[in-house]
Design a protein around this motif. Sequence first.
Motif, PDB file in Angstrom:
ATOM      1  N   LEU A  64     -17.598  40.848  68.540  1.00  0.00           N
ATOM      2  CA  LEU A  64     -18.253  41.841  69.384  1.00  0.00           C
ATOM      3  C   LEU A  64     -17.547  43.171  69.155  1.00  0.00           C
ATOM      4  N   ASP A  65     -18.270  44.136  68.578  1.00  0.00           N
ATOM      5  CA  ASP A  65     -17.645  45.435  68.321  1.00  0.00           C
ATOM      6  C   ASP A  65     -17.535  46.234  69.615  1.00  0.00           C
ATOM      7  N   VAL A  66     -16.850  47.377  69.554  1.00  0.00           N
ATOM      8  CA  VAL A  66     -16.576  48.170  70.757  1.00  0.00           C
ATOM      9  C   VAL A  66     -17.861  48.650  71.436  1.00  0.00           C
ATOM     10  N   PRO A  67     -18.834  49.231  70.713  1.00  0.00           N
ATOM     11  CA  PRO A  67     -20.063  49.639  71.417  1.00  0.00           C
ATOM     12  C   PRO A  67     -20.765  48.465  72.108  1.00  0.00           C
ATOM     13  N   GLN A  68     -20.756  47.309  71.465  1.00  0.00           N
ATOM     14  CA  GLN A  68     -21.405  46.147  72.064  1.00  0.00           C
ATOM     15  C   GLN A  68     -20.631  45.678  73.299  1.00  0.00           C
ATOM     16  N   THR A  69     -19.307  45.664  73.224  1.00  0.00           N
ATOM     17  CA  THR A  69     -18.533  45.229  74.394  1.00  0.00           C
ATOM     18  C   THR A  69     -18.728  46.195  75.560  1.00  0.00           C
ATOM     19  N   GLU A  70     -18.813  47.491  75.268  1.00  0.00           N
ATOM     20  CA  GLU A  70     -19.027  48.467  76.343  1.00  0.00           C
ATOM     21  C   GLU A  70     -20.388  48.268  77.005  1.00  0.00           C
ATOM     22  N   ARG A  71     -21.421  47.993  76.199  1.00  0.00           N
ATOM     23  CA  ARG A  71     -22.755  47.721  76.753  1.00  0.00           C
ATOM     24  C   ARG A  71     -22.717  46.464  77.601  1.00  0.00           C
ATOM     25  N   LEU A  72     -22.075  45.422  77.092  1.00  0.00           N
ATOM     26  CA  LEU A  72     -21.984  44.170  77.843  1.00  0.00           C
ATOM     27  C   LEU A  72     -21.176  44.348  79.129  1.00  0.00           C
ATOM     28  N   LEU A  73     -20.114  45.153  79.072  1.00  0.00           N
ATOM     29  CA  LEU A  73     -19.320  45.417  80.274  1.00  0.00           C
ATOM     30  C   LEU A  73     -20.166  46.095  81.344  1.00  0.00           C
ATOM     31  N   ARG A  74     -20.980  47.068  80.931  1.00  0.00           N
ATOM     32  CA  ARG A  74     -21.860  47.738  81.895  1.00  0.00           C
ATOM     33  C   ARG A  74     -22.836  46.749  82.523  1.00  0.00           C
ATOM     34  N   GLU A  75     -23.421  45.886  81.699  1.00  0.00           N
ATOM     35  CA  GLU A  75     -24.375  44.907  82.207  1.00  0.00           C
ATOM     36  C   GLU A  75     -23.692  43.897  83.130  1.00  0.00           C
ATOM     37  N   LEU A  76     -22.516  43.414  82.746  1.00  0.00           N
ATOM     38  CA  LEU A  76     -21.789  42.456  83.577  1.00  0.00           C
ATOM     39  C   LEU A  76     -21.367  43.082  84.906  1.00  0.00           C
ATOM     40  N   HIS A  77     -20.985  44.357  84.863  1.00  0.00           N
ATOM     41  CA  HIS A  77     -20.610  45.062  86.090  1.00  0.00           C
ATOM     42  C   HIS A  77     -21.835  45.235  86.990  1.00  0.00           C
TER      43      HIS A  77
END
Length: 173
Positions: A64-77
Amino acid sequence: MQPKALEIHEPVVMSLVDAVTAWQTALDRTLNVSGLSYPKWLLLRAIRQNEFTRGQPCAGAIFLDVPQTERLLRELHADGWIEFPIDDAPQISPAAKPQIERAARAVRALHSVSVCDLSAAERAALSSLLHRMTGTLDDHAARHARHAAWDHHPMSIVVPDEPAHGSRHALAA
């Protein structure tokens, strides 16, 4: 003498494909019931095990690259799975801990069912099949990238607003 690799149409290979497909389907369904996808699950697991550093890629079962992890973090939050304390490092939300434990038990149960010894021929067959599948996916990704490039630079055709000289009368007749 080297054993011959199994062909894709042989029963053992077809059974392995069916088993892996069924297992992946069961995993996807199990995670979907909890409102998660496999990448979200992997990120949550890394956060839970203190193996995730924000701003760094998450290297696990899938990368999971950084842009993908940031998107997933927003969704999980947004879904209440994680929270961001003052230091900006994501943490599992206390309200989500029971749901995560339940999902973890379900995933462990699936893993326990899927773990078994494979013979050398079965491993060779599965490895060969996975390499073929990877090649197919790579070809698909290259075609998709070419198609996306055309979408960003579409060809335009100029169509005049009025019919060509002299044809206006022909259309009116």
